[in-house]
Design a protein around this motif. Structure first.
Motif, mmCIF file in Angstrom:
data_model
loop_
_atom_site.group_PDB
_atom_site.id
_atom_site.type_symbol
_atom_site.label_atom_id
_atom_site.label_comp_id
_atom_site.label_asym_id
_atom_site.label_seq_id
_atom_site.Cartn_x
_atom_site.Cartn_y
_atom_site.Cartn_z
ATOM 1 N N GLU A 1 -5.356 -0.323 12.219
ATOM 2 C CA GLU A 1 -5.030 0.970 11.610
ATOM 3 C C GLU A 1 -5.331 1.002 10.120
ATOM 4 O O GLU A 1 -5.856 2.003 9.609
ATOM 5 C CB GLU A 1 -3.548 1.294 11.845
ATOM 6 C CG GLU A 1 -3.158 2.679 11.355
ATOM 7 C CD GLU A 1 -1.721 3.039 11.694
ATOM 8 O OE1 GLU A 1 -1.256 4.104 11.240
ATOM 9 O OE2 GLU A 1 -1.064 2.256 12.396
ATOM 10 N N ILE A 2 -5.015 -0.072 9.384
ATOM 11 C CA ILE A 2 -5.215 -0.034 7.932
ATOM 12 C C ILE A 2 -6.393 -0.885 7.456
ATOM 13 O O ILE A 2 -6.852 -0.728 6.324
ATOM 14 C CB ILE A 2 -3.934 -0.430 7.167
ATOM 15 C CG1 ILE A 2 -3.595 -1.907 7.386
ATOM 16 C CG2 ILE A 2 -2.769 0.454 7.558
ATOM 17 C CD1 ILE A 2 -2.421 -2.379 6.544
ATOM 18 N N ASN B 1 3.666 -16.707 2.032
ATOM 19 C CA ASN B 1 2.697 -17.140 3.039
ATOM 20 C C ASN B 1 2.295 -15.979 3.943
ATOM 21 O O ASN B 1 2.672 -14.831 3.708
ATOM 22 C CB ASN B 1 3.240 -18.322 3.849
ATOM 23 C CG ASN B 1 4.503 -17.961 4.627
ATOM 24 O OD1 ASN B 1 4.766 -16.781 4.902
ATOM 25 N ND2 ASN B 1 5.292 -18.954 4.988
ATOM 26 N N GLN B 2 1.564 -16.284 5.008
ATOM 27 C CA GLN B 2 1.019 -15.233 5.874
ATOM 28 C C GLN B 2 2.113 -14.440 6.595
ATOM 29 O O GLN B 2 1.889 -13.287 6.976
ATOM 30 C CB GLN B 2 0.072 -15.850 6.893
ATOM 31 C CG GLN B 2 0.686 -16.908 7.780
ATOM 32 C CD GLN B 2 -0.328 -17.557 8.694
ATOM 33 O OE1 GLN B 2 -1.248 -16.898 9.161
ATOM 34 N NE2 GLN B 2 -0.181 -18.837 8.950
ATOM 35 N N HIS B 3 3.281 -15.034 6.757
ATOM 36 C CA HIS B 3 4.361 -14.300 7.423
ATOM 37 C C HIS B 3 4.823 -13.121 6.567
ATOM 38 O O HIS B 3 5.286 -12.108 7.091
ATOM 39 C CB HIS B 3 5.530 -15.231 7.730
ATOM 40 C CG HIS B 3 5.165 -16.351 8.669
ATOM 41 N ND1 HIS B 3 4.881 -16.124 10.001
ATOM 42 C CD2 HIS B 3 5.002 -17.685 8.464
ATOM 43 C CE1 HIS B 3 4.569 -17.270 10.582
ATOM 44 N NE2 HIS B 3 4.631 -18.231 9.674
ATOM 45 N N TYR B 4 4.690 -13.265 5.259
ATOM 46 C CA TYR B 4 5.014 -12.159 4.352
ATOM 47 C C TYR B 4 4.099 -10.973 4.627
ATOM 48 O O TYR B 4 4.549 -9.838 4.779
ATOM 49 C CB TYR B 4 4.864 -12.632 2.906
ATOM 50 C CG TYR B 4 4.976 -11.531 1.874
ATOM 51 C CD1 TYR B 4 6.214 -11.050 1.470
ATOM 52 C CD2 TYR B 4 3.830 -10.976 1.294
ATOM 53 C CE1 TYR B 4 6.313 -10.048 0.515
ATOM 54 C CE2 TYR B 4 3.916 -9.980 0.342
ATOM 55 C CZ TYR B 4 5.163 -9.517 -0.041
ATOM 56 O OH TYR B 4 5.261 -8.518 -0.987
ATOM 57 N N GLY B 5 2.795 -11.236 4.725
ATOM 58 C CA GLY B 5 1.834 -10.167 4.978
ATOM 59 C C GLY B 5 2.012 -9.529 6.339
ATOM 60 O O GLY B 5 1.905 -8.312 6.487
ATOM 61 N N ARG B 6 2.299 -10.348 7.329
ATOM 62 C CA ARG B 6 2.492 -9.802 8.673
ATOM 63 C C ARG B 6 3.750 -8.950 8.764
ATOM 64 O O ARG B 6 3.858 -8.081 9.634
ATOM 65 C CB ARG B 6 2.589 -10.944 9.692
ATOM 66 C CG ARG B 6 1.283 -11.684 9.907
ATOM 67 C CD ARG B 6 1.499 -12.816 10.891
ATOM 68 N NE ARG B 6 0.370 -13.746 10.904
ATOM 69 C CZ ARG B 6 0.397 -14.928 11.481
ATOM 70 N NH1 ARG B 6 1.489 -15.343 12.100
ATOM 71 N NH2 ARG B 6 -0.663 -15.707 11.452
ATOM 72 N N GLY B 7 4.679 -9.194 7.876
ATOM 73 C CA GLY B 7 5.920 -8.417 7.885
ATOM 74 C C GLY B 7 5.802 -7.068 7.197
ATOM 75 O O GLY B 7 6.725 -6.255 7.252
ATOM 76 N N LEU B 8 4.658 -6.823 6.543
ATOM 77 C CA LEU B 8 4.475 -5.541 5.861
ATOM 78 C C LEU B 8 4.113 -4.450 6.861
ATOM 79 O O LEU B 8 3.358 -4.676 7.799
ATOM 80 C CB LEU B 8 3.366 -5.654 4.809
ATOM 81 C CG LEU B 8 3.614 -6.654 3.675
ATOM 82 C CD1 LEU B 8 2.392 -6.728 2.760
ATOM 83 C CD2 LEU B 8 4.851 -6.277 2.876
ATOM 84 N N THR B 9 4.657 -3.271 6.661
ATOM 85 C CA THR B 9 4.355 -2.123 7.510
ATOM 86 C C THR B 9 3.492 -1.135 6.734
ATOM 87 O O THR B 9 3.215 -1.332 5.542
ATOM 88 C CB THR B 9 5.649 -1.411 7.943
ATOM 89 O OG1 THR B 9 6.273 -0.849 6.759
ATOM 90 C CG2 THR B 9 6.620 -2.389 8.597
ATOM 91 N N LYS B 10 3.085 -0.088 7.400
ATOM 92 C CA LYS B 10 2.272 0.935 6.739
ATOM 93 C C LYS B 10 3.034 1.532 5.546
ATOM 94 O O LYS B 10 2.435 1.907 4.533
ATOM 95 C CB LYS B 10 1.923 2.031 7.748
ATOM 96 C CG LYS B 10 0.826 2.968 7.293
ATOM 97 C CD LYS B 10 0.446 3.935 8.401
ATOM 98 C CE LYS B 10 -0.670 4.872 7.950
ATOM 99 N NZ LYS B 10 -1.034 5.833 9.015
ATOM 100 N N GLU B 11 4.361 1.591 5.667
ATOM 101 C CA GLU B 11 5.192 2.175 4.615
ATOM 102 C C GLU B 11 5.452 1.191 3.469
ATOM 103 O O GLU B 11 5.697 1.616 2.333
ATOM 104 C CB GLU B 11 6.533 2.636 5.182
ATOM 105 C CG GLU B 11 6.461 3.838 6.124
ATOM 106 C CD GLU B 11 5.818 3.502 7.476
ATOM 107 O OE1 GLU B 11 5.110 4.379 8.029
ATOM 108 O OE2 GLU B 11 6.008 2.357 7.957
ATOM 109 N N LYS C 1 2.139 -0.988 0.284
ATOM 110 C CA LYS C 1 1.863 -0.730 -1.129
ATOM 111 C C LYS C 1 2.778 -1.578 -2.017
ATOM 112 O O LYS C 1 2.320 -2.238 -2.954
ATOM 113 C CB LYS C 1 2.046 0.759 -1.445
ATOM 114 C CG LYS C 1 1.620 1.123 -2.866
ATOM 115 C CD LYS C 1 1.777 2.593 -3.152
ATOM 116 C CE LYS C 1 3.145 2.864 -3.717
ATOM 117 N NZ LYS C 1 3.287 4.219 -4.273
ATOM 118 N N ASP C 2 4.065 -1.566 -1.714
ATOM 119 C CA ASP C 2 5.006 -2.381 -2.490
ATOM 120 C C ASP C 2 4.717 -3.864 -2.301
ATOM 121 O O ASP C 2 4.883 -4.668 -3.232
ATOM 122 C CB ASP C 2 6.445 -2.076 -2.072
ATOM 123 C CG ASP C 2 6.888 -0.683 -2.489
ATOM 124 O OD1 ASP C 2 6.290 -0.134 -3.429
ATOM 125 O OD2 ASP C 2 7.822 -0.148 -1.869
ATOM 126 N N GLY C 3 4.282 -4.226 -1.089
ATOM 127 C CA GLY C 3 3.990 -5.624 -0.806
ATOM 128 C C GLY C 3 2.841 -6.159 -1.642
ATOM 129 O O GLY C 3 2.887 -7.289 -2.133
#
Length: 357
Positions: A110-111, A132-142, A145-147
């Motif tokens: 989607e993104i 780590n990569q778990h941080y990125g996977r935890g980001l949502t569409k909402e 941006k903050d991530g």
């Protein structure tokens, strides 16, 4: 998985077939000394330099790609790895592999991108924060941006100069993708690096002042200006070129940076910003670092306005690198790489939103 070679390059161990040989073949093709393909020659600008393969004397069967260390020129490198594209699996992936990749980050389609990790230097604590990569996977569409904005925050403020410079670099890569139909990239990343240390250029202020300049008698600058000292602030000496002139008082009156001409006025601090054009330098290059421990509280907010909310004309001068990395899944094509283009455009949009807001 990345090792440091004594000569300053980095070593990436070749992956098992077919991934490793495919990545080696990609680098060999792009960096072939006989290459005359303008598309590939331009692509070199966006990759780490390639110095062939290397094997340790004690293990001649272990093969490593010998690559430029993109972080080497930085004092406090802030690093982020972002996987680009709508698919993180190549056209030959098995159904099991596809399912595995999609379940890891369903939003990728989607993104068009995924944050794989980041390492950010915080000026206030003189330490790094790592995700780590778990941080990125935890980001949502909402929250994406903050991530991503977290990567550009140094503990005091948002490094808008580094964001603006990153956008410019990505736009150049996007132009290359829009103009080529030879290659499609899957599970490939962009490596972002910017200078995390707080490096100001020359600060001068109106009332009681303080300055330190290497090689000049205390209290006297090269222009003959007499300076008074105030114990409320300590300016750390430069480790690069010794060209430090700094002064702080109740109100900031002038801030001299080092790249392009610009003027900025702030209502509350009555700050005027003048930038001189010096060809070989930039705002974040001449090493003066002023940290919270060395400043009294009423000065910090005003310094933030100078360092972190600079006019757009200056932001492009930030010391930033954006390079393409990871090429184990690059395939010949006769069409534009729409998935990669989609990811680049969405990433630019997110960065621009961070900048604007």
């Amino acid at each position: 998985g990345i090792l440091q070679h004594p000569d300053g390059t980095v070593l990436k161990q070749l992956q098992p077939p077919p991934r490793g040989p495919r990545e080696q073949e990609f680098y060999n093709k792009v960096y072939d000394s006989d290459c005359c393909d303008s598309v590939l020659l331009e692509l070199r600008e966006y990759l780490p330099k390639y110095f062939g393969v290397w094997s340790p004397p004690t293990a001649p069967n272990d093969t490593y790609l010998k690559l430029e260390d993109v972080t080497r020129k930085f004092n406090k490198p802030c690093i982020m790895d972002v996987k680009i594209g709508q698919k993180s699996y190549d056209p030959y992936a098995s159904a099991e592999k596809i399912q595995q990749q999609v379940s890891k980050y369903p939003l990728m389609e989607e993104i068009g991108f995924l944050v794989l990790g980041m390492r950010v230097y915080h000026v206030s604590s003189d330490s790094y924060e790592t995700q780590n990569q778990h941080y990125g996977r935890g980001l949502t569409k909402e929250t994406v941006k903050d991530g991503i904005s977290k990567f550009f925050h140094n503990g005091y403020c948002l490094r808008k100069d580094a964001i603006a410079a990153s956008i410019q670099k990505i736009e150049k890569i996007l132009e290359w993708f829009e103009g080529q139909k030879q290659l499609n990239f899957y599970a490939s990343s962009l490596l972002f690096v910017y200078e995390g240390s707080c490096q100001a250029a020359t600060v001068r202020l109106s009332d009681v002042t303080l300055a330190e300049k290497r090689g000049v008698p205390k209290g006297l600058l090269s222009g003959g200006d007499i300076l008074e000292y105030n114990n409320n602030i300590h300016v750390i000496n430069s480790t690069e070129n010794g060209k430090i002139e700094a002064s702080v008082s109740k109100g900031l009156s002038k801030f001299y940076a080092l790249h392009k001409k610009a003027y900025s006025k702030r209502h509350h601090s009555q700050l005027s910003l003048k930038v001189e054009n010096l060809e070989q330098d930039n705002v974040w290059k001449s090493s003066t670092c002023i940290t919270q421990e060395h400043l009294n509280g009423n000065v910090i907010p005003q310094l933030e306005k100078v360092f972190c909310h600079m006019p757009a004309e200056i932001k492009e001068s930030a010391n930033v690198e954006v390079r393409m990395i990871d090429f184990a899944h690059v395939f010949p094509s006769n069409a534009k790489d729409e998935g990669y283009i989609y990811g680049l455009k969405n990433l630019i949009t997110v960065l621009q939103n961070i900048l604007d807001n």
